[in-house]
Design a protein around this motif. Structure first.
Motif, mmCIF file in Angstrom:
data_model
loop_
_atom_site.group_PDB
_atom_site.id
_atom_site.type_symbol
_atom_site.label_atom_id
_atom_site.label_comp_id
_atom_site.label_asym_id
_atom_site.label_seq_id
_atom_site.Cartn_x
_atom_site.Cartn_y
_atom_site.Cartn_z
ATOM 1 N N ALA A 105 0.579 -1.026 0.211
ATOM 2 C CA ALA A 105 0.419 0.175 -0.122
ATOM 3 C C ALA A 105 1.318 1.674 0.259
ATOM 4 C CB ALA A 105 -1.061 -0.181 1.199
ATOM 5 N N GLU A 106 1.567 1.255 0.782
ATOM 6 C CA GLU A 106 2.484 2.281 0.811
ATOM 7 C C GLU A 106 3.220 2.285 -0.399
ATOM 8 O OE1 GLU A 106 4.639 1.783 5.492
ATOM 9 O OE2 GLU A 106 5.624 2.013 3.736
ATOM 10 N N VAL A 107 4.158 1.536 -0.939
ATOM 11 C CA VAL A 107 4.941 0.832 -2.306
ATOM 12 C C VAL A 107 4.026 2.467 -3.549
ATOM 13 C CG1 VAL A 107 6.385 0.474 -4.459
ATOM 14 C CG2 VAL A 107 6.632 0.032 -1.734
ATOM 15 N N LEU A 108 2.781 1.717 -3.598
ATOM 16 C CA LEU A 108 2.063 1.965 -4.812
ATOM 17 C C LEU A 108 0.962 2.996 -4.508
ATOM 18 C CD1 LEU A 108 1.002 -1.229 -6.463
ATOM 19 C CD2 LEU A 108 2.721 0.192 -7.219
ATOM 20 N N GLU A 109 1.138 3.506 -2.718
ATOM 21 C CA GLU A 109 0.510 5.143 -2.430
ATOM 22 C C GLU A 109 -1.250 4.375 -2.885
ATOM 23 O OE1 GLU A 109 2.223 8.940 -3.207
ATOM 24 O OE2 GLU A 109 3.394 7.432 -4.875
ATOM 25 N N MET A 110 -1.862 3.213 -2.073
ATOM 26 C CA MET A 110 -3.079 2.789 -2.322
ATOM 27 C C MET A 110 -3.084 2.711 -0.740
ATOM 28 S SD MET A 110 -2.474 -0.123 -5.506
ATOM 29 C CE MET A 110 -3.703 -1.111 -5.280
ATOM 30 N N PRO A 111 -4.530 3.048 -0.318
ATOM 31 C CA PRO A 111 -5.235 2.811 0.348
ATOM 32 C C PRO A 111 -5.021 1.147 0.925
ATOM 33 C CG PRO A 111 -7.104 3.906 -0.786
ATOM 34 C CD PRO A 111 -5.862 3.723 -2.011
ATOM 35 N N ILE A 112 -4.063 1.033 2.273
ATOM 36 C CA ILE A 112 -4.160 -0.361 2.652
ATOM 37 C C ILE A 112 -5.706 -1.440 1.857
ATOM 38 C CG2 ILE A 112 -4.563 -0.229 4.861
ATOM 39 C CD1 ILE A 112 -2.587 -2.574 4.987
ATOM 40 N N GLY A 113 -7.043 -1.145 2.305
ATOM 41 C CA GLY A 113 -8.003 -1.749 2.780
ATOM 42 C C GLY A 113 -8.195 -1.891 0.847
ATOM 43 N N SER A 114 -7.560 -2.024 -0.059
ATOM 44 C CA SER A 114 -7.855 -1.387 -1.293
ATOM 45 C C SER A 114 -7.359 -2.543 -1.792
ATOM 46 C CB SER A 114 -7.914 -0.342 -2.258
ATOM 47 O OG SER A 114 -6.498 -0.363 -2.205
ATOM 48 N N ILE A 115 -5.992 -2.947 -0.970
ATOM 49 C CA ILE A 115 -5.249 -4.272 -1.609
ATOM 50 C C ILE A 115 -5.578 -5.373 -1.747
ATOM 51 C CG2 ILE A 115 -2.426 -5.245 -1.495
ATOM 52 C CD1 ILE A 115 -2.278 -2.779 -2.279
ATOM 53 N N GLY A 116 -6.082 -5.853 -1.374
ATOM 54 C CA GLY A 116 -6.818 -7.502 -1.220
ATOM 55 C C GLY A 116 -7.792 -7.126 -2.024
ATOM 56 N N PRO A 117 -9.058 -6.441 -2.389
ATOM 57 C CA PRO A 117 -10.089 -6.380 -3.126
ATOM 58 C C PRO A 117 -9.303 -6.249 -4.756
ATOM 59 C CG PRO A 117 -10.904 -5.067 -1.273
ATOM 60 C CD PRO A 117 -9.691 -5.624 -0.813
ATOM 61 N N THR A 118 -7.889 -5.066 -4.594
ATOM 62 C CA THR A 118 -7.902 -4.746 -6.324
ATOM 63 C C THR A 118 -7.290 -6.805 -6.642
ATOM 64 O OG1 THR A 118 -7.258 -3.225 -4.929
ATOM 65 C CG2 THR A 118 -7.105 -3.890 -7.265
ATOM 66 N N ARG A 119 -6.231 -6.742 -6.147
ATOM 67 C CA ARG A 119 -5.753 -8.147 -6.098
ATOM 68 C C ARG A 119 -6.462 -8.810 -6.852
ATOM 69 N NH1 ARG A 119 -4.671 -12.670 -3.199
ATOM 70 N NH2 ARG A 119 -2.346 -13.855 -3.392
ATOM 71 N N ARG A 120 -8.087 -9.136 -5.931
ATOM 72 C CA ARG A 120 -8.694 -10.724 -6.460
ATOM 73 C C ARG A 120 -9.303 -9.839 -7.822
ATOM 74 N NH1 ARG A 120 -12.730 -9.636 -1.781
ATOM 75 N NH2 ARG A 120 -10.702 -10.159 -1.039
ATOM 76 N N ARG A 121 -9.806 -8.792 -7.997
ATOM 77 C CA ARG A 121 -10.648 -8.605 -8.681
ATOM 78 C C ARG A 121 -9.428 -8.534 -10.322
ATOM 79 N NH1 ARG A 121 -12.575 -4.115 -6.896
ATOM 80 N NH2 ARG A 121 -10.606 -2.240 -6.950
ATOM 81 N N CYS A 122 -7.988 -7.600 -10.011
ATOM 82 C CA CYS A 122 -6.958 -8.045 -11.605
ATOM 83 C C CYS A 122 -6.697 -9.703 -11.935
ATOM 84 C CB CYS A 122 -5.902 -7.564 -10.801
ATOM 85 S SG CYS A 122 -5.368 -6.158 -10.721
ATOM 86 N N LEU A 123 -7.208 -10.530 -10.923
ATOM 87 C CA LEU A 123 -6.996 -11.663 -11.034
ATOM 88 C C LEU A 123 -7.959 -12.352 -11.848
ATOM 89 C CD1 LEU A 123 -5.314 -12.596 -7.574
ATOM 90 C CD2 LEU A 123 -3.854 -12.169 -9.975
ATOM 91 N N GLU A 124 -9.390 -11.750 -11.312
ATOM 92 C CA GLU A 124 -10.227 -12.146 -11.734
ATOM 93 C C GLU A 124 -10.861 -11.829 -13.456
ATOM 94 O OE1 GLU A 124 -14.135 -10.541 -10.164
ATOM 95 O OE2 GLU A 124 -13.813 -12.272 -8.725
ATOM 96 N N GLN A 125 -9.827 -10.582 -13.532
ATOM 97 C CA GLN A 125 -10.112 -10.149 -15.006
ATOM 98 C C GLN A 125 -9.118 -11.428 -15.608
ATOM 99 O OE1 GLN A 125 -8.632 -6.440 -14.958
ATOM 100 N NE2 GLN A 125 -11.173 -5.114 -14.384
ATOM 101 N N LEU A 126 -8.402 -11.612 -15.310
ATOM 102 C CA LEU A 126 -6.847 -11.835 -15.534
ATOM 103 C C LEU A 126 -6.995 -13.715 -15.614
ATOM 104 C CD1 LEU A 126 -3.870 -11.772 -16.212
ATOM 105 C CD2 LEU A 126 -3.117 -13.098 -14.535
ATOM 106 N N ARG A 127 -8.136 -13.884 -15.296
ATOM 107 C CA ARG A 127 -8.203 -15.526 -15.529
ATOM 108 C C ARG A 127 -9.683 -15.159 -16.702
ATOM 109 N NH1 ARG A 127 -9.513 -15.925 -9.938
ATOM 110 N NH2 ARG A 127 -7.645 -17.671 -9.545
ATOM 111 N N ARG A 128 -10.585 -13.485 -16.308
ATOM 112 C CA ARG A 128 -11.059 -14.619 -17.322
ATOM 113 C C ARG A 128 -10.903 -13.770 -18.636
ATOM 114 N NH1 ARG A 128 -14.502 -10.573 -15.171
ATOM 115 N NH2 ARG A 128 -14.108 -8.489 -16.086
ATOM 116 N N ARG A 129 -9.922 -13.134 -19.022
ATOM 117 C CA ARG A 129 -9.359 -12.908 -20.467
ATOM 118 C C ARG A 129 -8.332 -13.838 -20.695
ATOM 119 N NH1 ARG A 129 -6.222 -8.135 -19.808
ATOM 120 N NH2 ARG A 129 -5.609 -7.956 -21.939
ATOM 121 N N LEU A 130 -8.021 -14.844 -19.919
ATOM 122 C CA LEU A 130 -7.137 -16.396 -20.309
ATOM 123 C C LEU A 130 -8.248 -17.205 -20.425
ATOM 124 C CD1 LEU A 130 -4.719 -16.392 -17.249
ATOM 125 C CD2 LEU A 130 -4.177 -16.426 -19.945
ATOM 126 N N ALA A 131 -9.632 -17.436 -20.444
ATOM 127 C CA ALA A 131 -10.583 -18.130 -20.831
ATOM 128 C C ALA A 131 -11.025 -17.507 -22.006
ATOM 129 C CB ALA A 131 -11.698 -17.982 -19.873
#
Lengths: 189, 152
Positions: A155-181
């Protein structure tokens, strides 16, 4: 003192005292992270090299002044990000072209003992990571670091709110999975 | 941990492998990072950058009319630098405050240039290659100081 079990803070202290092997171990531990921050910002060629080199020179400068040596990974990633922003400012752009996605795979890529299918999966993963949104690519490139950064550090490194790291990670991985599919790639994950 | 958390972790691990194969740290950069240790300075105090005219405008010099002004402080010693474009190279005008004679070494990617600062601590170094540099000053009878690396 170079073993993987040596605490990072001890490596920093030893390197600050002149222990070359400790320095090499720090490079071994964090070079990938520093590189990932530069590449996550779409820097390539000399710009990516500039960020990488300057970041390590800064650590040499600051070795004896690092306040939380156990968090030197986050320090390096933050320094690299700052250097990325400097380089992007220098060249008067916020983002660069997508040309890097066309880059050839280096011939000297480390030889993993993977079958052809696995290699194709990796190629597809790499391609879809490169064409992900800036936010996802930057986050995922930091999250693949080994040893990993804590979510607080990410969160510090990317200047993102710490609470958003988990949800953003999940969303990004979901998108990645969808595009791969969609691309018909079976990554079995 | 739920199944989806576990498979997310698996996907991140697989991404790490894909990146290791397709975008490893270039070997020459790994060598650079290891060699950077030799730039460690144990005998000089690191001067802190306190002012940089290019900080707002973006780093680096773009044209012949560009001048970049930098100030550094360490302890009681101040160092002011003026960086000017001089053809393909850089010209460096410096002043130590309080003024005193010193040996000045400009270190750059390809080597170093040495010059004496006069009684008033002023110096001029020409023909500095563009790129990364730092300035080391060894005042007569004082502690050497060194600036951070600059992108010039």
């Amino acid at each position: 003192m170079t073993g993987a079990e040596v605490p990072t803070a001890d490596l920093v202290a030893a390197a600050a005292a002149g222990d070359r092997a400790a320095w090499d171990a720090l490079v071994g531990r964090y070079a990938g992270l520093v590189w990932s921050v530069a590449r996550g910002h779409r820097l390539q060629g000399e710009d990516a090299a500039d960020v990488f080199q300057t970041t390590w020179l800064r650590l040499v400068e600051q070795l004896s002044r690092i306040r939380e040596p156990e968090r030197v990974g986050a320090w390096l990633a933050t320094t690299a990000r700052r250097e990325c922003l400097r380089v992007l400012r220098r060249s008067g752009r916020e983002t660069v072209s997508r040309a890097e996605t066309m880059e050839a795979v280096p011939d000297d890529a480390p030889g993993f003992d993977v079958g052809l299918v696995r290699a194709e999966q990796h190629e597809a993963l790499w391609h879809h990571l490169q064409t992900s949104s800036d936010r996802c690519r930057r986050l995922l490139r930091v999250l693949i670091a080994d040893p990993p950064l804590s979510y607080t550090e990410v969160a510090e490194v990317l200047e993102m709110p710490i609470g958003s790291i988990g949800p953003t990670r999940r969303r990004c991985l979901e998108q990645l999975r969808r595009r791969l599919a969609e691309a018909g790639v079976d990554v079995d994950l | 941990m739920s199944t989806s958390d576990r498979s997310d972790d698996d996907l991140v691990r697989e991404l790490a492998r894909a990146v290791a194969v397709h975008d490893p740290v270039p070997a020459e950069l790994l060598v650079f990072a290891r060699e950077a240790f030799t730039w460690r300075t144990v005998d000089a105090e690191l001067a802190e950058l306190v002012a940089d005219s290019s900080a707002a405008a973006g780093a680096g010099l773009r044209g012949p009319a560009d001048v970049r002004l930098l100030s550094f402080i360490v302890g009681e010693q101040q160092l002011d630098l003026e960086l000017l474009v001089d053809g393909g190279a850089r010209r460096l005008v410096g002043e130590l405050t309080p003024g005193r004679p010193a040996l000045v070494v400009v270190e750059h990617a390809g080597g170093s240039l040495t010059q004496d600062a006069d009684e008033l601590g002023r110096f001029l170094v020409t023909g500095v290659p563009a790129g990364r540099l730092r300035v080391r000053c060894e005042p007569a009878g004082g502690t050497p100081i060194v600036t951070p690396w600059l992108d010039a």
